[in-house]
Each structure stands twice: as C-alpha cells, then as structure tokens.
Design a protein around this motif. Structure first.
Motif, PDB file in Angstrom:
ATOM      1  N   PHE A 181       0.743  -0.900   0.526  1.00  0.00           N
ATOM      2  CA  PHE A 181      -0.012  -0.333   0.049  1.00  0.00           C
ATOM      3  C   PHE A 181       1.282   1.067  -0.175  1.00  0.00           C
ATOM      4  CE2 PHE A 181      -1.512  -3.223   2.145  1.00  0.00           C
ATOM      5  CZ  PHE A 181      -2.236  -3.885   2.129  1.00  0.00           C
ATOM      6  N   PHE A 182       0.525   2.157  -0.425  1.00  0.00           N
ATOM      7  CA  PHE A 182       1.333   3.557  -0.507  1.00  0.00           C
ATOM      8  C   PHE A 182       0.468   4.494  -0.640  1.00  0.00           C
ATOM      9  CE2 PHE A 182      -0.902   3.715  -4.184  1.00  0.00           C
ATOM     10  CZ  PHE A 182      -1.150   5.167  -4.610  1.00  0.00           C
ATOM     11  N   THR A 183       1.259   5.869  -0.427  1.00  0.00           N
ATOM     12  CA  THR A 183       1.278   7.600  -0.255  1.00  0.00           C
ATOM     13  C   THR A 183       1.742   7.956   0.183  1.00  0.00           C
ATOM     14  OG1 THR A 183      -0.345   8.560   1.943  1.00  0.00           O
ATOM     15  CG2 THR A 183       1.415   6.845   3.208  1.00  0.00           C
ATOM     16  N   THR A 184       0.852   9.131  -0.668  1.00  0.00           N
ATOM     17  CA  THR A 184       1.324  10.591  -0.508  1.00  0.00           C
ATOM     18  C   THR A 184       2.069  11.652   0.244  1.00  0.00           C
ATOM     19  OG1 THR A 184      -0.601  12.052  -2.163  1.00  0.00           O
ATOM     20  CG2 THR A 184       1.214  10.481  -3.574  1.00  0.00           C
ATOM     21  N   ASP A 185       0.671  11.250   1.442  1.00  0.00           N
ATOM     22  CA  ASP A 185       0.875  11.519   2.769  1.00  0.00           C
ATOM     23  C   ASP A 185       1.679  11.276   3.741  1.00  0.00           C
ATOM     24  OD1 ASP A 185       0.386  13.819   4.510  1.00  0.00           O
ATOM     25  OD2 ASP A 185      -1.640  12.732   5.298  1.00  0.00           O
ATOM     26  N   LEU A 186       3.162  11.515   3.619  1.00  0.00           N
ATOM     27  CA  LEU A 186       4.422  11.240   4.752  1.00  0.00           C
ATOM     28  C   LEU A 186       4.492  11.098   5.629  1.00  0.00           C
ATOM     29  CD1 LEU A 186       7.240  12.799   2.211  1.00  0.00           C
ATOM     30  CD2 LEU A 186       6.003  10.470   1.991  1.00  0.00           C
ATOM     31  N   PRO A 187       3.484  12.442   6.603  1.00  0.00           N
ATOM     32  CA  PRO A 187       3.499  11.875   8.071  1.00  0.00           C
ATOM     33  C   PRO A 187       2.518  10.719   8.311  1.00  0.00           C
ATOM     34  CG  PRO A 187       3.346  14.397   7.213  1.00  0.00           C
ATOM     35  CD  PRO A 187       2.929  13.057   5.900  1.00  0.00           C
ATOM     36  N   LEU A 188       2.227  10.337   7.541  1.00  0.00           N
ATOM     37  CA  LEU A 188       1.338   8.776   8.357  1.00  0.00           C
ATOM     38  C   LEU A 188       2.286   7.391   8.603  1.00  0.00           C
ATOM     39  CD1 LEU A 188      -1.265   8.915   5.836  1.00  0.00           C
ATOM     40  CD2 LEU A 188      -1.437   9.411   7.895  1.00  0.00           C
ATOM     41  N   ASN A 189       2.145   6.722   9.060  1.00  0.00           N
ATOM     42  CA  ASN A 189       3.080   5.768  10.133  1.00  0.00           C
ATOM     43  C   ASN A 189       1.739   4.617   9.406  1.00  0.00           C
ATOM     44  OD1 ASN A 189       0.693   5.595  11.881  1.00  0.00           O
ATOM     45  ND2 ASN A 189       1.687   6.142  13.296  1.00  0.00           N
ATOM     46  N   THR A 190       2.701   3.912   9.719  1.00  0.00           N
ATOM     47  CA  THR A 190       2.714   2.013   9.218  1.00  0.00           C
ATOM     48  C   THR A 190       1.300   1.941   9.520  1.00  0.00           C
ATOM     49  OG1 THR A 190       4.555   1.922   9.131  1.00  0.00           O
ATOM     50  CG2 THR A 190       2.760  -0.074   8.879  1.00  0.00           C
ATOM     51  N   ASP A 191       0.415   1.856  10.800  1.00  0.00           N
ATOM     52  CA  ASP A 191      -0.447   1.615  11.157  1.00  0.00           C
ATOM     53  C   ASP A 191      -1.304   3.021  10.472  1.00  0.00           C
ATOM     54  OD1 ASP A 191       0.585   0.486  12.623  1.00  0.00           O
ATOM     55  OD2 ASP A 191       0.257   1.222  14.662  1.00  0.00           O
ATOM     56  N   ALA A 192      -1.238   4.341  10.286  1.00  0.00           N
ATOM     57  CA  ALA A 192      -2.051   4.650   9.838  1.00  0.00           C
ATOM     58  C   ALA A 192      -3.008   4.331   8.323  1.00  0.00           C
ATOM     59  CB  ALA A 192      -1.817   6.060   9.871  1.00  0.00           C
ATOM     60  N   ILE A 193      -1.538   4.210   7.888  1.00  0.00           N
ATOM     61  CA  ILE A 193      -2.136   3.916   5.544  1.00  0.00           C
ATOM     62  C   ILE A 193      -2.852   2.340   5.986  1.00  0.00           C
ATOM     63  CG2 ILE A 193      -0.445   2.918   3.932  1.00  0.00           C
ATOM     64  CD1 ILE A 193       2.084   4.969   5.121  1.00  0.00           C
ATOM     65  N   LEU A 194      -2.606   1.625   7.080  1.00  0.00           N
ATOM     66  CA  LEU A 194      -2.781   0.445   7.098  1.00  0.00           C
ATOM     67  C   LEU A 194      -4.937   0.679   7.718  1.00  0.00           C
ATOM     68  CD1 LEU A 194      -0.734  -2.710   8.768  1.00  0.00           C
ATOM     69  CD2 LEU A 194      -1.337  -2.204   6.021  1.00  0.00           C
ATOM     70  N   SER A 195      -5.084   0.997   7.950  1.00  0.00           N
ATOM     71  CA  SER A 195      -5.816   1.656   9.297  1.00  0.00           C
ATOM     72  C   SER A 195      -6.716   2.884   7.302  1.00  0.00           C
ATOM     73  CB  SER A 195      -5.592   2.230  10.112  1.00  0.00           C
ATOM     74  OG  SER A 195      -7.487   2.463  10.577  1.00  0.00           O
ATOM     75  N   GLU A 196      -6.171   3.596   6.838  1.00  0.00           N
ATOM     76  CA  GLU A 196      -6.716   4.104   5.625  1.00  0.00           C
ATOM     77  C   GLU A 196      -7.044   3.769   5.407  1.00  0.00           C
ATOM     78  OE1 GLU A 196      -7.728   7.481   5.498  1.00  0.00           O
ATOM     79  OE2 GLU A 196      -6.955   7.697   7.657  1.00  0.00           O
ATOM     80  N   TYR A 197      -6.560   2.229   4.020  1.00  0.00           N
ATOM     81  CA  TYR A 197      -7.173   1.714   3.260  1.00  0.00           C
ATOM     82  C   TYR A 197      -8.118   0.470   4.033  1.00  0.00           C
ATOM     83  CZ  TYR A 197      -6.785  -1.007  -0.891  1.00  0.00           C
ATOM     84  OH  TYR A 197      -7.244  -1.985  -1.780  1.00  0.00           O
ATOM     85  N   SER A 198      -8.282   0.279   5.246  1.00  0.00           N
ATOM     86  CA  SER A 198      -9.344  -0.583   5.849  1.00  0.00           C
ATOM     87  C   SER A 198     -10.625  -0.136   5.424  1.00  0.00           C
ATOM     88  CB  SER A 198      -9.366  -1.248   6.396  1.00  0.00           C
ATOM     89  OG  SER A 198      -9.264  -0.118   7.197  1.00  0.00           O
ATOM     90  N   ASP A 199     -10.574   1.405   5.742  1.00  0.00           N
ATOM     91  CA  ASP A 199     -11.548   2.387   5.682  1.00  0.00           C
ATOM     92  C   ASP A 199     -12.111   2.228   4.271  1.00  0.00           C
ATOM     93  OD1 ASP A 199     -11.389   2.751   8.264  1.00  0.00           O
ATOM     94  OD2 ASP A 199     -10.038   4.567   8.333  1.00  0.00           O
ATOM     95  N   ARG A 200     -11.987   2.235   2.757  1.00  0.00           N
ATOM     96  CA  ARG A 200     -12.535   1.999   2.096  1.00  0.00           C
ATOM     97  C   ARG A 200     -13.710   1.146   2.148  1.00  0.00           C
ATOM     98  NH1 ARG A 200     -12.302   0.147  -2.522  1.00  0.00           N
ATOM     99  NH2 ARG A 200     -11.846  -2.454  -1.552  1.00  0.00           N
ATOM    100  N   TRP A 201     -13.260   0.190   2.919  1.00  0.00           N
ATOM    101  CA  TRP A 201     -15.076  -0.430   2.595  1.00  0.00           C
ATOM    102  C   TRP A 201     -16.148  -0.152   2.699  1.00  0.00           C
ATOM    103  CZ3 TRP A 201     -15.512  -4.971   1.197  1.00  0.00           C
ATOM    104  CH2 TRP A 201     -16.533  -5.961   0.756  1.00  0.00           C
ATOM    105  N   ALA A 202     -15.917   1.289   3.137  1.00  0.00           N
ATOM    106  CA  ALA A 202     -17.158   2.432   3.753  1.00  0.00           C
ATOM    107  C   ALA A 202     -17.633   2.238   2.211  1.00  0.00           C
ATOM    108  CB  ALA A 202     -17.051   4.277   4.022  1.00  0.00           C
TER     109      ALA A 202
END
Length: 464
Positions: free
Chosen positions: A332-353
């Motif tokens: 998984f990737f992000t252009t928002d560099l301040p996001l840590n590993t846990d936040a990136i995984l959590s953000e992508y899991s919220d895609r289920w909405a």
C-alpha cells in the motif's frame, strides 16, 4: 382562478414537509422555473418509492403525468439535469463537508460497480468483469452498465467512531468503441474518478482531502498532479518498482540531472529482506515494513511511502467465509508522508465504506433501475437518485442533532450490537416523516380513496 388538482396538492404537501423543505432549500436556484417544477415532481416520487425505483414509478406515485407529458421528464433528465449535474454535486459536497470538523481530513473514496442490464441499444451496455462471484465461481462477467462512484464518510457526533457515507459523484463508463460510436471523448475509469476528485477539491478550497481507492485507480490518470491539498492512499502493485531519491551531483556534469536514484526493488523483492520487520497491527502471523522512495512510472518527482505486508502462506490458512486465502505479499502507498504504517493500513481498510455505499445504493436508492437507453438520460436519472440520497442522509443528521435521543433498539431488540444508525434507519426515518406529514401516493385504481367521506347516518356505533 386555477383549480387545484390532487397532483399539485400532493407536491405542495411534500414541499411543506421537513424533508421536502430541506431538499427544496438545498437545491434552490440551480434550475430554471419549468425545470424546477419537473425536479420537484421527481424528488417527491423518489421519496415515495420503495422497492421499484424507475422514472415511471416516480410519475405514477405523484400523478405528474396529469401536469406534464411523461416525455418531458425524460428530456429533463437528459438535458437540464445532465447539464447541471456538477452544480448539484457541488452543493452536496459543500453541505456534507460541514459535518467534518475543520481540523480533520475529508476522505473521498472512489470505486466502480457493474449493474446488470438487459436490452438492446442501451448506451454503455457491455460485458464487464464482476468480482462479486458466487460460491461456485470466484469471478464472473455481467452484461450491463459500469458506474464510477465517489463517497464521503461523515463522522457521527452522537456516535463517536462511526460514520455514514454520502455519494459525492457519479459517472458512466464507456468502452473506447462505445465512446467512438456515440461521438464522445473516451475517458477511462481513472479519469472519471479524477473528475469527481477534482470537483470535490474545487468545492472545498483550503480543506485537506484524502482520496482512497483500490489498485485499479493507482495510475497516472488518477494520482498524478494532485491538487496541493489532496493526498492519496491506495494499493501499490507488487510488481511496481520503487527507487531511491536521486543523489545531488557532487560536481557539474553535462546532461540532464538524474530523475531517480538506485533501485530499491518491488514489493515482491522487498518482501524477501530479513531485517526491520514488525508485527501487523491487527492481523496475527503477518509482518509489515515501510520504505520511502519514488514511483517513477506513475508519480515522478514525488516521494511516497510504501508499506509491504508479507504472510507465511503455510501458516495463514483460509479463514471461514473467505473464497480464497489472503495473498502472501501486499503493498500500500500514500503521498501523505507523515502517516505511519498503522495509519496507512487503517486508511485503506476504511475504503470498505464505498462498498457499503454501493450496496445501499442498490437496495435503497435505485442505482441502475432506470429504463433509459441514452447516455445523458442514464447519467441524469442516477445523478438525481444519488443527490436525493445525499440530501436524505444530510436531513437525517440534522434531525438527529435536533432530537433528544434515537432509540435504535426499539424496533430491533434482537440487534443488540447495533450502536449507530445505518442507511436503513435513514430510509425509515424519512418514510415516517412523510407519513406524519400526510404524504402518500396518489390513488389511481381507487380514486375515491382520495376523498374524505362523512360517516353515514345508519352506521353502527363502535363497541365500547
């Protein structure tokens, strides 16, 4: 003196209701007077419809054909509403953003869905791959229409940690040969999704937006040259190559400067490294590792953070309810560099909405149930449904803020884990409000029901 017909009385009653007044206030000034009257009838019919969401059902429930010829409503969907769909979405986006606090990021989740459709000469109808396979087949193809949809999750103040999503964009996908046949420019799904994202960014200047999408939208058409306030989170292809930042030259040299540094590798090769792996925050037996680098083929000149998830295939059997086990390597990737590993995984899991929004759109909003054949009218009819659904959710949130309490267990005592409202609760709240305001479908087969007869003199008295 104009004689009032039941159709005008029904629409006037709808406009006077709390939901009708909210809708009319929300979209006031977008259409001209004749188009506004047509939109009012369609809005009233959509609010009254239950299982069948077709334009003819809307006209039948409101008796709109007694006021205008039914063909004028199809013309309205294909011309005025189609031409003014982006101002409609702009109004929805601006009003929905009010529920997101200023210090929080607004999320726009993008995805596509295929709606089964049979018939000849339907613009956009073709065979598309459909991943929601049954128990016997993992993938299947459906003949129908392919839609691109954007959704915005709204936090619920009364239920912290829970959200309700509203649609913020809708487009119809056409294959290249279909676009050429209809003499319209071809636009891929990623380009259509980018149009929805750009509309949201234009309507919300100064607000931080984060777009979340699956791997099909991790392309240069969707994530390259994003607006300054927009960041992206998505799935990173496991074969894509990640490079280091190019080093600064120590001395002057001829030629253009380097655009990429040394090759870090792809997620497939990076998963074979042995050091610096950490346990997955929510999945037992999986490990995660993050790298920063350049994805030159899609995001040249921009630093991104990539999180690689690896699993031991022998220790991760298929879980109950899964069609197949999880892949051994994901990224998984992000252009928002301040996001840590846990936040990136959590953000992508919220895609289920957005998947929940597509399910609710099929169940309660009438996605793809139109009987139109032309591209403009298909887009106009579904846009009308989605903006009405967004207005209904927005109206429900306003009603919740004004009320003293919402008892979700009253009519469903068996559903004890339910702690926050869903779209089903929104639908029933709107129906109850219309019923309380005395708004019902116009009787057709038994028109005498519309009249209030006096009690006959020879009627027997009621039992005490």
């Amino acid at each position: 003196m104009k004689t009032l017909v039941p159709e005008d009385i029904a629409v006037d009653t709808f406009v006077a209701s709390s939901f009708g007044f909210f809708v009319m206030t929300l979209f006031q000034g977008i259409f001209t007077a004749p188009s506004w009257q047509t939109f009012t009838y369609l809005a009233c019919g959509w609010a009254l419809a239950r299982d069948r969401h077709t334009i003819t059902t809307y006209l039948w429930l409101t008796g709109a054909t007694a006021v205008k010829h039914f063909s004028r409503f199809s013309v309205f969907l294909g011309c005025p509403l189609y031409d003014r769909r982006w101002p409609l979405w702009g109004t929805v986006i601006r009003r929905a953003a009010h529920f997101v606090p200023d210090d929080e990021v607004i999320r726009v989740i993008l995805d596509d869905s295929t709606k089964k459709k049979a018939g000849r000469q339907i613009d956009g109808s073709d065979r598309y791959r459909h991943g929601a396979g049954s128990a016997r087949q993992e993938y299947r193809t459906l003949r129908g229409l392919n839609f691109v949809l954007g959704a915005m999750p709204l936090p619920l103040k009364r239920w912290p940690g829970h959200r309700l999503s509203v649609p913020v964009g809708f487009e119809l996908y056409l294959k290249p040969e279909q676009a050429h046949k209809l003499n319209v420019p071809y636009r891929s799904r990623c380009q259509l999704a980018r149009d929805i994202l750009d509309c949201a960014a234009e309507q919300l200047p100064g607000r931080h937006i984060r777009t979340v999408a699956d791997g099909g939208y991790a392309t240069k058409d969707d994530v390259r040259h994003l607006p300054d306030a927009v960041q992206a989170v998505g799935r990173f292809p496991i074969s894509a190559k990640l490079y280091e930042w190019p080093p600064k030259p120590t001395q002057k040299r001829r030629g253009a400067p380097r655009k990429k540094g040394h090759l870090l590798g792809s997620p497939k090769t990076l998963a074979k490294t042995e050091t610096s792996w950490a346990p997955h925050p929510s999945e037992a037996g999986a490990e995660v590792h993050a790298w920063c680098g350049r994805w030159h083929s899609v995001l040249p000149g921009r630093l991104i953070r990539v999180v690689v998830v690896r699993r031991d295939a022998t220790r991760c059997p298929k879980k109950p309810g899964q069609r197949k086990p999880l892949p051994p390597v994901e990224a998984f990737f992000t252009t928002d560099l301040p996001l840590n590993t846990d936040a990136i995984l959590s953000e992508y899991s919220d895609r289920w909405a957005v998947e929940i929004e597509i399910r609710d759109a099929n169940a309660f909003e009438g996605l793809g149930q139109d009987q139109c054949r032309k591209r403009q009218r298909i887009i106009g009819a579904n846009t009308c449904r989605f903006v009405m659904a967004a207005a209904r959710t927005r109206w429900f949130l306003d009603q919740v803020e004004r009320s003293t309490g919402v008892n979700l267990w009253r009519y469903r005592p068996w559903y004890r884990p339910k702690v926050a409202p869903s779209q089903l609760d929104v639908v029933w709240a709107c129906r109850e409000a219309l019923h309380e305001a005395g708004i019902f479908p116009i009787p057709r087969f038994t028109p005498d029901l519309a009249e209030n007869h006096e009690e006959p003199a020879h009627a027997l008295p009621l039992a005490a």
